[in-house]
Scaffold this active site. Structure first.
Site, PDB file in Angstrom:
ATOM      1  CB  CYS A   1      -0.857   0.122   1.093  1.00 10.24           C
ATOM      2  SG  CYS A   1      -2.248   1.256   1.507  1.00 10.24           S
TER       3      CYS A   1
ATOM      4  CB  CYS B   1      -5.127  14.110   2.053  1.00 13.02           C
ATOM      5  SG  CYS B   1      -5.962  13.618   0.717  1.00 13.02           S
TER       6      CYS B   1
ATOM      7  CB  CYS C   1     -12.171  11.600   4.301  1.00 13.49           C
ATOM      8  SG  CYS C   1     -12.394  12.008   2.464  1.00 13.49           S
TER       9      CYS C   1
ATOM     10  CB  CYS D   1      -9.054   9.655   6.392  1.00 14.28           C
ATOM     11  SG  CYS D   1      -7.324   9.798   5.553  1.00 14.28           S
TER      12      CYS D   1
ATOM     13  N   GLY E   1      -2.824  10.506   1.128  1.00 12.09           N
ATOM     14  CA  GLY E   1      -2.734  11.570  -0.440  1.00 12.09           C
ATOM     15  C   GLY E   1      -3.500  11.085  -1.051  1.00 12.09           C
ATOM     16  CD  GLU E   2      -8.019  12.008  -4.632  1.00 13.78           C
ATOM     17  OE1 GLU E   2      -8.684  10.788  -3.501  1.00 13.78           O
ATOM     18  OE2 GLU E   2      -7.405  11.215  -5.915  1.00 13.78           O
TER      19      GLU E   2
ATOM     20  CB  SER F   1      -8.220   4.171  -3.524  1.00 15.06           C
ATOM     21  OG  SER F   1      -9.259   4.504  -2.501  1.00 15.06           O
TER      22      SER F   1
ATOM     23  CB  SER G   1     -12.998   7.149  -0.716  1.00 13.89           C
ATOM     24  OG  SER G   1     -11.481   6.377  -0.987  1.00 13.89           O
TER      25      SER G   1
ATOM     26  CG  ASN H   1      -9.205   0.677  10.225  1.00 13.25           C
ATOM     27  OD1 ASN H   1      -9.317  -0.695  11.082  1.00 13.25           O
ATOM     28  ND2 ASN H   1      -8.813   0.623   8.666  1.00 13.25           N
TER      29      ASN H   1
ATOM     30  CB  CYS I   1      -7.684   1.122   5.913  1.00 18.37           C
ATOM     31  SG  CYS I   1      -7.750   0.428   4.314  1.00 18.37           S
TER      32      CYS I   1
END
Ligand code: SAH
Ligand code: SF4
Length: 392
Positions: free
Chosen positions: A128, A135, A139, A142, A194-195, A226, A248, A325, A368
């Site tokens: 991953c 980021c 969100c 997150c 990050g995006e 993602s 997402s 999480n 995640c």
């Protein structure tokens, strides 16, 4: 619920390869490598072959020392050493979870840090990787979203995460495509920090390198990107990278999605779904993964499950349910297992695969959405004075 910060697109993009100093050959596309070799004196006629040789040393054999490239003349190696470097991020710390998950904290140029996670499974090993430090999106569930963005990673820093994981797993040289050896690192997910679609060019170049048959040689179907839903870049992802896509999604009404994934205020559910419906590569074997984080009493009702099925009707899809999480100070709770199963049953009965993602590496905060490094945003003017801020 947490206050939603406005969406910003305040991203620093470094020069594509590296900061000042000698050019890094890692992270360049094949053409890019050829071009810089020609620019530094390699005769045009030889450049393709030389780039091919160097490519194999770097990406198939894991070599990062020009002196070890023994099929190149000594004088040519000396020239390479004068003009170029072979640099990847450095592993600062490695933590190994009880379940075998490995989390690496890596240092990139400028002293910043990102996290990379390796997840071993029975039939595969997934890395991953991160695309940005922090980021820009916020969100609300997150952990990375609470870290102010420092900068986009370069293509060298993105592909470098794969190289350093292979170092740690002792996975060099890469077996030839014809040899059916089990690969410890067989899949890549762009699901770290990050995006990725806000760092499109660097992510594309790094993934092209990862797919190259004479190097890391990962099939495009073993790479999943993602996105939180950066609509204008989604079609480009299919055309220019060709990897699998995960979105997402996380909510079934704009009201809730606006709060969970604030980019929804820019591109709402209807706009996102319209774009996904026309994702060019869609077929049953290449379904879009809808990621759905299960948040207690926020998005986990039976009505949500039914709305979800209705919304995605007609899109070849699989729904990945991610039990939330937790992280220190998180404003949500994980849905109960019974609730997650009930949600999954409704989705499954409608004909969609709806695996519940087993949280991995929770004991080392590697699951995640738990990634966050200590790097914080510093004033741009004091850090990278010459770097333009893109408008995209
Ligand atoms: N920025 C990209 C990719 C990184 S996040 C994106 O948002 O898609 C990878 C996945 O983990 C996303 O689906 C994200 O929404 C989810 N995620 C983030 N925080 C989480 C948390 N605390 N618990 C479970 N999943 C989370
Ligand atoms: Fe960024 Fe993805 Fe986290 Fe949202 S979920 S804040 S887009 S890393």
């Amino acid at each position: 619920m947490q206050k939603i910060a406005p969406i910003t697109q305040d991203v620093l993009t470094l020069p594509r390869n590296s900061l000042d100093g000698p050019q890094n050959l890692i992270g360049l596309t094949r053409k890019g490598m050829r071009d810089v070799l020609i620019r530094t004196g390699t005769p045009e006629k030889q450049a393709r072959m030389r780039a091919g040789q160097i490519w194999q040393w770097i990406y198939a054999k894991g070599v990062r020392d020009f002196d070890a490239m023994t099929n190149l003349a000594k004088t040519y190696r000396a020239e390479l050493k004068n003009n170029f470097v072979l640099k990847v991020p450095r592993i600062l710390t490695k933590q190994v979870s009880e379940d075998g998950t490995r989390k690496y904290l890596v240092r990139i140029e400028g002293g910043h840090e990102v996290e990379v996670v390796y997840i071993p499974e029975n039939d595969r090993g997934t890395l991953c990787i991160s695309s940005q430090v922090g980021c820009t999106l916020t969100c609300s569930f997150c952990h990375t979203g609470t870290q102010r963005l420092v900068r986009n990673l370069t293509s060298a820093e993105i592909v470098g995460q794969i190289l350093l994981a292979r170092d740690d797993l002792a996975q060099w040289p890469i077996p030839s495509v014809n040899i059916r050896e089990p690969r410890l690192l067989s899949n890549i997910v762009l699901m770290g920090m990050g995006e990725p679609l806000y760092n499109f060019d660097n992510v594309r170049d790094a993934m092209k390198i990862a797919m190259d048959p004479e190097g890391i040689c990962l099939s495009r179907r073993r790479i999943t990107l993602s996105t939180s839903g950066v609509v204008p870049e989604i079609a480009k992802t299919a055309e220019e990278i060709g990897c699998l896509l995960a979105v997402s999604f996380h909510a079934t009404t704009d009201e809730v999605r606006d709060k969970l994934v604030p980019i929804n205020k820019k591109w709402n559910i209807a706009t996102l779904l319209e774009t996904l419906r026309s994702y060019p590569k869609l077929s049953n074997s290449e379904r879009i993964t809808f990621e759905y984080v299960m948040l207690k009493d926020v998005n986990d009702s039976d009505a949500d499950a039914r709305r979800l099925i209705k919304l995605i009707q007609g899109i070849p899809a699989k729904i990945n349910l991610i039990p939330f999480n937790e992280w220190p100070g998180a404003p949500y709770q994980r849905s109960d297992w019974k609730r997650i199963r009930a949600f999954s049953d409704i989705v499954f009965a409608a004909g969609y695969a709806s695996p519940i993602r087993t949280p991995r590496g929770e004991d080392i905060m590697a699951a995640c959405g738990q990634l966050k490094s200590a790097s914080e945003k510093v004033k741009k003017s004091s850090m990278w004075p010459k770097i333009p801020t893109p408008t995209a």
